[in-house]
Motif scaffolding. Structure first.
Motif, PDB file in Angstrom:
ATOM      1  N   ALA A 120       0.210  -1.283   0.081  1.00 30.96           N
ATOM      2  CA  ALA A 120      -0.250   0.380  -0.311  1.00 30.96           C
ATOM      3  C   ALA A 120       0.719   1.483  -0.334  1.00 30.96           C
ATOM      4  O   ALA A 120       0.117   2.660  -0.743  1.00 30.96           O
ATOM      5  CB  ALA A 120      -1.072   0.263   1.271  1.00 30.96           C
ATOM      6  N   ALA A 121       1.889   1.261   0.339  1.00 32.42           N
ATOM      7  CA  ALA A 121       2.800   1.933   0.459  1.00 32.42           C
ATOM      8  C   ALA A 121       3.240   2.810  -0.208  1.00 32.42           C
ATOM      9  O   ALA A 121       4.213   3.704  -1.149  1.00 32.42           O
ATOM     10  CB  ALA A 121       3.877   2.276   1.727  1.00 32.42           C
ATOM     11  N   VAL A 123       2.051   1.996  -3.327  1.00 34.14           N
ATOM     12  CA  VAL A 123       1.339   2.366  -4.654  1.00 34.14           C
ATOM     13  C   VAL A 123       0.636   3.470  -4.223  1.00 34.14           C
ATOM     14  O   VAL A 123       0.363   4.067  -4.807  1.00 34.14           O
ATOM     15  CB  VAL A 123      -0.196   1.120  -4.535  1.00 34.14           C
ATOM     16  N   LEU A 124       0.850   4.281  -2.925  1.00 38.28           N
ATOM     17  CA  LEU A 124       0.162   5.625  -2.783  1.00 38.28           C
ATOM     18  C   LEU A 124       1.675   6.241  -3.095  1.00 38.28           C
ATOM     19  O   LEU A 124       1.119   7.316  -3.709  1.00 38.28           O
ATOM     20  CB  LEU A 124       0.429   6.202  -1.662  1.00 38.28           C
ATOM     21  N   VAL A 127       1.056   7.136  -6.873  1.00 38.92           N
ATOM     22  CA  VAL A 127       0.216   7.707  -7.251  1.00 38.92           C
ATOM     23  C   VAL A 127       0.937   8.950  -6.714  1.00 38.92           C
ATOM     24  O   VAL A 127       0.335  10.036  -7.943  1.00 38.92           O
ATOM     25  CB  VAL A 127      -1.282   7.280  -6.462  1.00 38.92           C
ATOM     26  N   ALA A 128       1.471   9.376  -6.387  1.00 42.84           N
ATOM     27  CA  ALA A 128       2.045  10.981  -5.160  1.00 42.84           C
ATOM     28  C   ALA A 128       2.706  11.175  -5.758  1.00 42.84           C
ATOM     29  O   ALA A 128       3.130  12.224  -7.298  1.00 42.84           O
ATOM     30  CB  ALA A 128       2.214  11.057  -3.776  1.00 42.84           C
ATOM     31  N   TYR A 131       0.859  12.496  -9.552  1.00 37.88           N
ATOM     32  CA  TYR A 131       0.938  13.700  -9.165  1.00 37.88           C
ATOM     33  C   TYR A 131       2.083  13.975  -9.721  1.00 37.88           C
ATOM     34  O   TYR A 131       0.858  15.653 -10.478  1.00 37.88           O
ATOM     35  CB  TYR A 131      -0.466  13.791  -7.932  1.00 37.88           C
TER      36      TYR A 131
END
Length: 136
Positions: A120-121, A123-124, A127-128, A131
């Protein structure tokens, strides 16, 4: 502080099983007429009560009852007919936790040690990063 496995809460689910009364001692025994619980019976035979409870919990109920009945037959200071031991074992095995329940993770394992957290870390972070790149 890490909790020793002997004291982990995952063993508490066997409490109803381990504290179920098996029977009473013979009248000519040292503790005549006292109730014997599963925990005491297994300990008298040199069997670790929690390990045996965990072993029986994953067996089909009929097989677990047969195994427990065979154990009761060997219990000192008691007299069992095979039918009595089997009936008691069937009743007692019903107090084991259902097979569908998985044991909780050990108390020593933390959130940061699981692969799900790191996935999860990651993937985040992607994504960041995406962005920030698209925003520039």
């Amino acid at each position: 502080m890490t909790v020793r496995p002997d004291y982990a809460l995952s063993r508490a689910r066997y409490t109803p099983f381990l504290f179920t009364v098996v029977g009473s001692e013979r009248s000519d025994a040292e503790n005549s007429g006292e109730d014997i619980i599963v925990l005491t019976a297994l300990a008298r035979l040199g069997i670790d009560p929690w390990e045996e409870a965990a072993r029986l919990a994953v067996l089909p109920r009929l097989e677990a009852a047969q195994s427990l009945a065979a154990t009761f037959i060997n219990l000192p200071d008691t007299r069992w007919a095979q039918g009595d031991a089997t009936g008691a074992a069937r009743r007692i095995v019903d107090t084991l936790p259902p097979l569908s329940h998985r044991p909780p993770p050990p108390l020593g394992s933390g959130l940061f040690l699981t692969w799900r957290f790191w996935a999860a870390a990651g993937v985040l972070a992607l994504v960041a990063l995406n962005y920030m790149v698209n925003r520039a």
